[in-house]
Design a protein around this motif. Structure first.
Motif, PDB file in Angstrom:
ATOM      1  N   ARG A   1     -11.135  29.663 -43.635  1.00  0.00           N
ATOM      2  CA  ARG A   1     -10.197  28.747 -44.296  1.00  0.00           C
ATOM      3  C   ARG A   1      -9.512  29.407 -45.486  1.00  0.00           C
ATOM      4  NH1 ARG A   1     -14.414  24.274 -44.748  1.00  0.00           N
ATOM      5  NH2 ARG A   1     -14.155  22.958 -42.916  1.00  0.00           N
ATOM      6  N   GLY A   2     -10.035  30.532 -45.946  1.00  0.00           N
ATOM      7  CA  GLY A   2      -9.481  31.188 -47.118  1.00  0.00           C
ATOM      8  C   GLY A   2     -10.057  30.674 -48.424  1.00  0.00           C
ATOM      9  N   GLU A   3     -11.134  29.886 -48.352  1.00  0.00           N
ATOM     10  CA  GLU A   3     -11.746  29.354 -49.569  1.00  0.00           C
ATOM     11  C   GLU A   3     -12.560  30.414 -50.306  1.00  0.00           C
ATOM     12  OE1 GLU A   3     -12.985  24.872 -48.976  1.00  0.00           O
ATOM     13  OE2 GLU A   3     -13.504  26.011 -47.172  1.00  0.00           O
ATOM     14  N   VAL A   4     -13.139  31.338 -49.552  1.00  0.00           N
ATOM     15  CA  VAL A   4     -13.901  32.454 -50.112  1.00  0.00           C
ATOM     16  C   VAL A   4     -13.569  33.683 -49.270  1.00  0.00           C
ATOM     17  CG1 VAL A   4     -15.809  31.060 -51.009  1.00  0.00           C
ATOM     18  CG2 VAL A   4     -15.887  31.882 -48.648  1.00  0.00           C
ATOM     19  N   GLU A   5     -14.040  34.842 -49.723  1.00  0.00           N
ATOM     20  CA  GLU A   5     -13.795  36.051 -48.945  1.00  0.00           C
ATOM     21  C   GLU A   5     -14.918  37.054 -49.186  1.00  0.00           C
ATOM     22  OE1 GLU A   5     -10.861  38.349 -52.133  1.00  0.00           O
ATOM     23  OE2 GLU A   5     -10.047  37.581 -50.244  1.00  0.00           O
ATOM     24  N   GLY A   6     -15.042  37.983 -48.264  1.00  0.00           N
ATOM     25  CA  GLY A   6     -16.039  39.027 -48.416  1.00  0.00           C
ATOM     26  C   GLY A   6     -17.426  38.578 -48.007  1.00  0.00           C
ATOM     27  N   GLU A   7     -18.419  39.314 -48.490  1.00  0.00           N
ATOM     28  CA  GLU A   7     -19.805  39.038 -48.157  1.00  0.00           C
ATOM     29  C   GLU A   7     -20.515  38.392 -49.338  1.00  0.00           C
ATOM     30  OE1 GLU A   7     -21.580  42.692 -46.965  1.00  0.00           O
ATOM     31  OE2 GLU A   7     -20.369  42.868 -45.145  1.00  0.00           O
ATOM     32  N   THR A   8     -21.641  37.766 -49.053  1.00  0.00           N
ATOM     33  CA  THR A   8     -22.447  37.171 -50.109  1.00  0.00           C
ATOM     34  C   THR A   8     -23.910  37.246 -49.701  1.00  0.00           C
ATOM     35  OG1 THR A   8     -22.670  35.255 -51.569  1.00  0.00           O
ATOM     36  CG2 THR A   8     -22.429  34.802 -49.218  1.00  0.00           C
ATOM     37  N   ASP A   9     -24.797  36.849 -50.596  1.00  0.00           N
ATOM     38  CA  ASP A   9     -26.234  36.900 -50.332  1.00  0.00           C
ATOM     39  C   ASP A   9     -26.661  35.593 -49.661  1.00  0.00           C
ATOM     40  OD1 ASP A   9     -28.982  37.132 -50.328  1.00  0.00           O
ATOM     41  OD2 ASP A   9     -29.069  38.095 -52.292  1.00  0.00           O
ATOM     42  N   ILE A  10     -26.532  35.560 -48.341  1.00  0.00           N
ATOM     43  CA  ILE A  10     -26.847  34.354 -47.585  1.00  0.00           C
ATOM     44  C   ILE A  10     -28.311  33.966 -47.758  1.00  0.00           C
ATOM     45  CG2 ILE A  10     -26.995  33.353 -45.269  1.00  0.00           C
ATOM     46  CD1 ILE A  10     -24.150  33.661 -46.262  1.00  0.00           C
ATOM     47  N   ASP A  11     -29.200  34.943 -47.757  1.00  0.00           N
ATOM     48  CA  ASP A  11     -30.628  34.653 -47.886  1.00  0.00           C
ATOM     49  C   ASP A  11     -30.928  33.959 -49.211  1.00  0.00           C
ATOM     50  OD1 ASP A  11     -31.235  35.675 -45.418  1.00  0.00           O
ATOM     51  OD2 ASP A  11     -31.703  37.667 -46.172  1.00  0.00           O
TER      52      ASP A  11
ATOM     53  N   LEU B   1     -22.716  25.720 -55.442  1.00  0.00           N
ATOM     54  CA  LEU B   1     -21.414  26.327 -55.172  1.00  0.00           C
ATOM     55  C   LEU B   1     -20.784  26.889 -56.442  1.00  0.00           C
ATOM     56  CD1 LEU B   1     -19.819  23.887 -52.570  1.00  0.00           C
ATOM     57  CD2 LEU B   1     -21.157  25.956 -52.181  1.00  0.00           C
ATOM     58  N   ALA B   2     -20.968  26.203 -57.571  1.00  0.00           N
ATOM     59  CA  ALA B   2     -20.432  26.710 -58.835  1.00  0.00           C
ATOM     60  C   ALA B   2     -21.136  28.004 -59.235  1.00  0.00           C
ATOM     61  CB  ALA B   2     -20.592  25.664 -59.934  1.00  0.00           C
ATOM     62  N   GLY B   3     -22.441  28.039 -59.060  1.00  0.00           N
ATOM     63  CA  GLY B   3     -23.190  29.251 -59.369  1.00  0.00           C
ATOM     64  C   GLY B   3     -22.786  30.399 -58.471  1.00  0.00           C
ATOM     65  N   LEU B   4     -22.556  30.102 -57.203  1.00  0.00           N
ATOM     66  CA  LEU B   4     -22.126  31.113 -56.247  1.00  0.00           C
ATOM     67  C   LEU B   4     -20.780  31.690 -56.655  1.00  0.00           C
ATOM     68  CD1 LEU B   4     -22.361  32.582 -53.529  1.00  0.00           C
ATOM     69  CD2 LEU B   4     -21.392  30.549 -52.437  1.00  0.00           C
ATOM     70  N   ALA B   5     -19.838  30.834 -57.051  1.00  0.00           N
ATOM     71  CA  ALA B   5     -18.510  31.283 -57.461  1.00  0.00           C
ATOM     72  C   ALA B   5     -18.613  32.142 -58.717  1.00  0.00           C
ATOM     73  CB  ALA B   5     -17.608  30.067 -57.717  1.00  0.00           C
ATOM     74  N   GLN B   6     -19.443  31.739 -59.677  1.00  0.00           N
ATOM     75  CA  GLN B   6     -19.574  32.488 -60.926  1.00  0.00           C
ATOM     76  C   GLN B   6     -20.186  33.861 -60.687  1.00  0.00           C
ATOM     77  OE1 GLN B   6     -18.340  31.635 -63.824  1.00  0.00           O
ATOM     78  NE2 GLN B   6     -19.005  33.600 -64.684  1.00  0.00           N
ATOM     79  N   LEU B   7     -21.188  33.923 -59.825  1.00  0.00           N
ATOM     80  CA  LEU B   7     -21.810  35.207 -59.525  1.00  0.00           C
ATOM     81  C   LEU B   7     -20.819  36.155 -58.856  1.00  0.00           C
ATOM     82  CD1 LEU B   7     -25.352  34.138 -58.274  1.00  0.00           C
ATOM     83  CD2 LEU B   7     -24.853  35.545 -60.256  1.00  0.00           C
ATOM     84  N   ARG B   8     -19.982  35.611 -57.999  1.00  0.00           N
ATOM     85  CA  ARG B   8     -18.999  36.456 -57.328  1.00  0.00           C
ATOM     86  C   ARG B   8     -17.954  36.946 -58.321  1.00  0.00           C
ATOM     87  NH1 ARG B   8     -18.813  37.077 -52.237  1.00  0.00           N
ATOM     88  NH2 ARG B   8     -16.562  37.351 -52.155  1.00  0.00           N
ATOM     89  N   LEU B   9     -17.563  36.089 -59.273  1.00  0.00           N
ATOM     90  CA  LEU B   9     -16.575  36.494 -60.271  1.00  0.00           C
ATOM     91  C   LEU B   9     -17.102  37.608 -61.166  1.00  0.00           C
ATOM     92  CD1 LEU B   9     -15.112  33.029 -61.360  1.00  0.00           C
ATOM     93  CD2 LEU B   9     -13.913  34.841 -60.117  1.00  0.00           C
ATOM     94  N   THR B  10     -18.401  37.572 -61.458  1.00  0.00           N
ATOM     95  CA  THR B  10     -18.983  38.589 -62.346  1.00  0.00           C
ATOM     96  C   THR B  10     -19.556  39.766 -61.568  1.00  0.00           C
ATOM     97  OG1 THR B  10     -21.106  37.396 -62.315  1.00  0.00           O
ATOM     98  CG2 THR B  10     -19.550  36.848 -64.087  1.00  0.00           C
ATOM     99  N   GLY B  11     -19.375  39.761 -60.257  1.00  0.00           N
ATOM    100  CA  GLY B  11     -19.843  40.866 -59.452  1.00  0.00           C
ATOM    101  C   GLY B  11     -21.327  40.846 -59.151  1.00  0.00           C
ATOM    102  N   GLY B  12     -21.944  39.677 -59.362  1.00  0.00           N
ATOM    103  CA  GLY B  12     -23.387  39.574 -59.113  1.00  0.00           C
ATOM    104  C   GLY B  12     -23.717  39.718 -57.650  1.00  0.00           C
ATOM    105  N   ILE B  13     -22.933  39.116 -56.773  1.00  0.00           N
ATOM    106  CA  ILE B  13     -23.087  39.273 -55.333  1.00  0.00           C
ATOM    107  C   ILE B  13     -21.711  39.325 -54.677  1.00  0.00           C
ATOM    108  CG2 ILE B  13     -25.367  38.231 -54.994  1.00  0.00           C
ATOM    109  CD1 ILE B  13     -24.097  35.577 -54.518  1.00  0.00           C
TER     110      ILE B  13
END
Length: 209
Positions: free
Chosen positions: A153-163, A197-209
């Motif tokens: 949908r274009g809401e997110v992109e790339g990979e993340t820590d699914i586990d 979801l907010a934590g996930l977005a913040q971690l991605r913005l800071t390069g955490g995951i």
């Protein structure tokens, strides 16, 4: 008249035992869940499951070596109905999908089964492997599917820590419902999913995951 050897060639190789009956399996697994809800793990017996399902005890023992294996399959069948629901956005998808999981965790039979299997698996590595393979990992796949849909949908992109996401969701809800014995209403669910979801977005913005 066809001889036995000719019949074997025509019908293909014979298999040992009787073929599994899908209706009987469904009745057995349903009876297992019903009795778990009514009696709990300690008083659940193979004999009573067989009687409730309307089959012989030997039918169960041919398919499941013991009570723990039977309960694993009963839970696996129940959780197999979970799916990633499409509600138009990542947030709404998550609310609907996690909401299904909450409903299952709040069932008496689910609580009795998961608490008992957790205790039994602590002493039995092979049982732990079956629980992970049949019950836990299929749920983990739902998080992968939800992430891929959000990417499409274009809401997110790339990979993340699914586990990590999966552990956060399951760990929090199992702790609240099964350990603390507290319900998860819509208000709690909305706050919880929003925080994840907010934590996930913040971690991605800071390069955490």
């Amino acid at each position: 008249m066809v001889s036995e050897s000719e019949d074997s060639r025509q019908t293909g190789p014979r298999t040992r035992g009787r073929p599994r009956n899908a209706d009987a399996d469904a009745a057995i697994l349903s009876a297992t869940r019903d009795l778990l809800a009514e009696r709990g793990w300690p008083d659940l017996t193979i004999a009573e499951v067989a009687a409730r399902a309307g089959v012989a005890k030997t039918t169960l023992y041919r398919r499941w070596p013991g009570k723990a294996d039977l309960v694993v399959d009963a839970m696996a069948e129940l959780f197999s109905h979970l799916e990633v629901l499409d509600r138009g956005s990542m947030l709404q998808d998550a609310l609907a999908t996690v909401g299904q999981y909450v409903e299952l965790l709040q069932l008496p039979e689910t609580q009795a089964a998961l608490l008992a299997l957790s205790a039994e698996a602590d002493r039995d590595a092979s049982l732990r492997a079956k629980v992970i393979d049949k019950v836990i990992d299929p749920q983990r796949h739902l998080v992968y599917e939800a992430w891929e849909r959000a990417c499409a949908r274009g809401e997110v992109e790339g990979e993340t820590d699914i586990d990590l996401i999966f552990d956060m969701i399951c760990g929090t809800l199992v702790h609240r419902i099964l350990i603390k014995g507290q319900p998860v209403d819509q208000e709690y669910l909305t706050r919880f999913v929003s925080v994840v979801l907010a934590g996930l977005a913040q971690l991605r913005l800071t390069g955490g995951i």
